[in-house]
Design an enzyme around this catalytic site. Structure first.
Site, PDB file in Angstrom:
ATOM      1  N   CYS A  84       0.666  -0.873  -0.175  1.00 50.72           N
ATOM      2  CA  CYS A  84       0.102  -0.218  -0.277  1.00 50.72           C
ATOM      3  C   CYS A  84       0.716   1.180  -0.508  1.00 50.72           C
ATOM      4  CB  CYS A  84      -0.652   0.092   1.425  1.00 50.72           C
ATOM      5  SG  CYS A  84      -0.297  -0.045   2.448  1.00 50.72           S
ATOM      6  N   HIS A 138      -2.480   0.991   6.848  1.00 53.76           N
ATOM      7  CA  HIS A 138      -2.675   0.572   5.496  1.00 53.76           C
ATOM      8  C   HIS A 138      -3.400   2.300   5.170  1.00 53.76           C
ATOM      9  CE1 HIS A 138      -4.127  -0.888   1.245  1.00 53.76           C
ATOM     10  NE2 HIS A 138      -5.085  -0.250   2.007  1.00 53.76           N
ATOM     11  N   ASP A 150     -21.033  11.651   2.652  1.00 52.54           N
ATOM     12  CA  ASP A 150     -19.993  11.741   3.816  1.00 52.54           C
ATOM     13  C   ASP A 150     -19.338  10.659   3.034  1.00 52.54           C
ATOM     14  OD1 ASP A 150     -17.854  12.173   4.894  1.00 52.54           O
ATOM     15  OD2 ASP A 150     -18.847  11.512   7.551  1.00 52.54           O
TER      16      ASP A 150
END
Length: 185
Positions: A84, A138, A150
């Site tokens: 990541c 992550h 949202d």
């Protein structure tokens, strides 16, 4: 009823700026008048600034999307396999020549904190992972934001799917969101 309507109309006209002498229909603006602000440059910058920011974000997203489907590899820094933080740092390095941090924790600590309401395409979003407990584990790059609901979508290196796009509402991420950071250029 007709008299009441005429009275209301006369009252409104008599209270108008023209009747009160605040507006002179014969006056033409001169050089001493301040220019009216017709847009929101004072908040958002000039149109050129907006265009440049848009182009940079477009290039960043194009770089990120060009790696969709690349496989996940722990410690992978690209361009054929990523973890990541390797993915986010690679994309930013390619498009901005900036070092944003080597690990997800480093990227979280190094870049500018922003609220969820401030999210924009290109911002970094952080989540816990099964091995990180409540800490950063992550990271992904925001693709799109829906301020009404949202929610946001983000591109990242998933251990199961490689480079892919997910939503903040997906069950694997909704409860693990920690925060967001903006990379200053």
């Amino acid at each position: 009823m007709k008299k009441l309507f005429i009275f209301a109309l006369i009252l409104m006209l008599s209270m108008s700026d023209l009747a009160l002498g605040k507006v002179n229909p014969d006056r033409t603006p001169d050089d001493n008048d301040e220019e009216e602000i017709g847009n929101f440059d004072f908040i958002y910058g000039t149109q050129d600034d907006l265009n440049e920011a848009f182009e940079k974000t477009e290039m960043l997203m194009s770089e990120a999307f060009s790696h969709i489907g690349a496989r996940y590899r722990s410690g992978g820094k690209g361009p054929n396999a990523f973890d990541c933080s390797g993915f986010t740092s690679y994309v930013y390095k390619q498009q901005t020549n900036l070092f944003i941090g080597a690990s997800s924790r480093d990227q979280y600590a190094r870049n500018t904190p922003i609220t969820r309401e401030e999210l924009q395409s290109g911002d970094l979003v952080f989540f816990t992972s099964p091995r990180s407990g409540r800490g950063v584990g992550h990271v992904g790059i925001v693709v799109d934001v829906d301020p009404i609901n949202d929610t946001f979508t983000f591109i990242h290196a998933s251990t199961n799917n490689g480079i892919t796009i997910n939503s903040s509402t997906d069950s694997g991420y909704a409860s693990r969101y920690i925060g967001a950071r903006r990379v200053q250029q």
